[in-house]
Design a protein around this motif. Structure first.
Motif, short mmCIF file in Angstrom:
data_model
loop_
_atom_site.label_atom_id
_atom_site.label_comp_id
_atom_site.label_asym_id
_atom_site.label_seq_id
_atom_site.Cartn_x
_atom_site.Cartn_y
_atom_site.Cartn_z
N GLY A 89 26.08 -7.77 -45.97
CA GLY A 89 26.26 -8.37 -44.65
C GLY A 89 26.50 -7.35 -43.54
N ASP A 90 26.65 -6.07 -43.91
CA ASP A 90 26.84 -5.03 -42.89
C ASP A 90 25.50 -4.51 -42.36
OD1 ASP A 90 29.59 -3.64 -44.82
OD2 ASP A 90 29.58 -5.26 -43.33
N GLU A 91 24.40 -4.94 -42.98
CA GLU A 91 23.09 -4.53 -42.47
C GLU A 91 22.90 -5.04 -41.06
OE1 GLU A 91 19.84 -3.62 -45.90
OE2 GLU A 91 19.49 -5.30 -44.54
N ALA A 92 22.66 -4.10 -40.15
CA ALA A 92 22.60 -4.47 -38.73
C ALA A 92 22.28 -3.22 -37.93
CB ALA A 92 23.92 -5.05 -38.26
N ASP A 93 22.07 -3.41 -36.63
CA ASP A 93 22.00 -2.30 -35.69
C ASP A 93 23.39 -2.07 -35.12
OD1 ASP A 93 18.82 -3.52 -34.47
OD2 ASP A 93 19.21 -2.00 -36.00
N TYR A 94 23.73 -0.81 -34.92
CA TYR A 94 25.04 -0.46 -34.37
C TYR A 94 24.85 0.41 -33.12
CZ TYR A 94 27.04 -2.30 -38.65
OH TYR A 94 27.41 -3.14 -39.69
N TYR A 95 25.61 0.09 -32.08
CA TYR A 95 25.52 0.82 -30.81
C TYR A 95 26.90 1.32 -30.40
CZ TYR A 95 20.98 -1.47 -30.25
OH TYR A 95 19.69 -1.91 -30.42
N CYS A 96 26.96 2.56 -29.95
CA CYS A 96 28.17 3.06 -29.31
C CYS A 96 28.04 2.86 -27.80
CB CYS A 96 28.43 4.52 -29.64
SG CYS A 96 27.07 5.66 -29.26
N GLN A 97 29.18 2.92 -27.11
CA GLN A 97 29.18 2.68 -25.67
C GLN A 97 30.38 3.39 -25.03
OE1 GLN A 97 31.17 -0.72 -24.39
NE2 GLN A 97 31.30 0.36 -22.44
N VAL A 98 30.14 3.99 -23.86
CA VAL A 98 31.22 4.60 -23.09
C VAL A 98 31.05 4.24 -21.63
CG1 VAL A 98 31.42 6.56 -24.68
CG2 VAL A 98 29.99 6.77 -22.63
N TRP A 99 32.09 4.52 -20.87
CA TRP A 99 32.08 4.37 -19.40
C TRP A 99 32.08 5.76 -18.82
CZ3 TRP A 99 31.31 0.71 -15.86
CH2 TRP A 99 31.78 0.88 -14.57
N ASP A 100 31.06 6.04 -18.00
CA ASP A 100 30.96 7.37 -17.41
C ASP A 100 30.43 7.27 -15.98
OD1 ASP A 100 28.83 9.84 -16.93
OD2 ASP A 100 30.72 10.49 -17.81
N SER A 101 31.13 7.89 -15.06
CA SER A 101 30.68 7.91 -13.66
C SER A 101 30.34 6.53 -13.15
CB SER A 101 29.46 8.84 -13.52
OG SER A 101 29.77 10.15 -13.93
N SER A 102 31.26 5.60 -13.38
CA SER A 102 31.13 4.22 -12.90
C SER A 102 29.93 3.50 -13.49
CB SER A 102 31.07 4.17 -11.37
OG SER A 102 32.21 4.75 -10.80
N THR A 103 29.56 3.88 -14.69
CA THR A 103 28.41 3.29 -15.36
C THR A 103 28.71 3.08 -16.84
OG1 THR A 103 26.90 4.42 -13.85
CG2 THR A 103 25.96 3.57 -15.88
N ASN A 104 28.30 1.93 -17.35
CA ASN A 104 28.36 1.74 -18.80
C ASN A 104 27.13 2.37 -19.43
OD1 ASN A 104 30.62 0.42 -19.99
ND2 ASN A 104 30.08 -1.46 -18.93
N VAL A 105 27.34 3.14 -20.48
CA VAL A 105 26.24 3.82 -21.16
C VAL A 105 26.25 3.42 -22.64
CG1 VAL A 105 25.21 6.03 -21.77
CG2 VAL A 105 26.42 5.78 -19.59
#
Lengths: 119, 106
Positions: B80-96
């Protein structure tokens, strides 16, 4: 339990304006603790942040889309909206709305709505 | 603009440990969040602020962040862990968002 639901046309013609609404239920959009945002995902591709808004109307936009994007909020209807102008086929994507908590965490997501740009 | 780089794919044997990296310039100074996305579904937050799990997320999911690399670790991997995984940060007033990693459980 807070829920978000996107709504709007599934098909938009090139050069026209894409308009979507996110309805928040189970909680108030006027909460001082959260921003509310839009994210999109083209078919088979990754996530792209579009922008976010506070209940007061303060906004942040993705610089790459800023010239075409407007996000607004209607606290009386507990909704926030997205307008993306001059669309092309490259704007075809699943569009998600989300609640954004502290440290810009996208805590709760809507189920997403597919928008196709085609004549 | 700030960029986050993830491996395209990671494979893990059932019951073993998967590690997914997220590379960015001095990412250790930022708050990193991780999302799991299964086919046809919206992303779900699995780790916030580097290493914290939201309620309902199994303890098998953990995270770390230092230097130029953040890591999501899935212990005792399940089908059930099969999936796509994304990291994310906030930088210079933007979500990346990161480029995304497809995890396959063998």
């Amino acid at each position: 339990q807070l829920q978000l639901q996107e709504s709007g046309p599934g098909l938009v013609k090139p050069s026209e304006t894409l308009s979507l609404t996110c309805t928040v239920s189970g909680g108030s959009i006027s909460s001082s603790s959260y921003y509310w945002g839009w994210i999109r995902q083209p078919p088979g591709k990754g996530l792209e942040w579009i922008g976010s808004i506070y209940y007061s109307g303060s906004t942040y936009y993705n610089p790459s889309l800023k010239s075409r994007v407007t996000i607004s909020v209607d606290t009386s209807k507990n909704q926030f909206s997205l307008k993306l102008s001059s669309v092309t086929a490259a704007d075809t994507a699943v569009y998600y709305c989300a609640r954004i908590g502290s440290f810009h965490t996208l805590e709760i997501w809507g189920q997403g709505t597919m928008v196709t740009v085609s004549s | 603009s700030y960029e986050l780089t993830q491996p395209l794919s990671v494979s893990v044997a059932l019951g073993q440990t998967a590690r997914i990296t997220c590379g960015g310039n001095n990412i250790g100074s930022k708050n990193v969040h991780w999302y799991q996305q299964k086919p046809g579904q919206a992303p779900v937050l699995v780790i916030y602020r580097d290493s914290n799990r939201p309620s309902g997320i199994p303890e098998r999911f953990s995270g770390s962040n230092s230097g130029n690399t953040a890591t999501l670790t899935i212990s005792r991997a399940q089908a059930g862990d099969e999936a796509d995984y994304y990291c994310q940060v906030w930088d210079s007033s933007t979500n990346v968002f990161g480029t995304g990693t497809k995890v396959t459980v063998l």
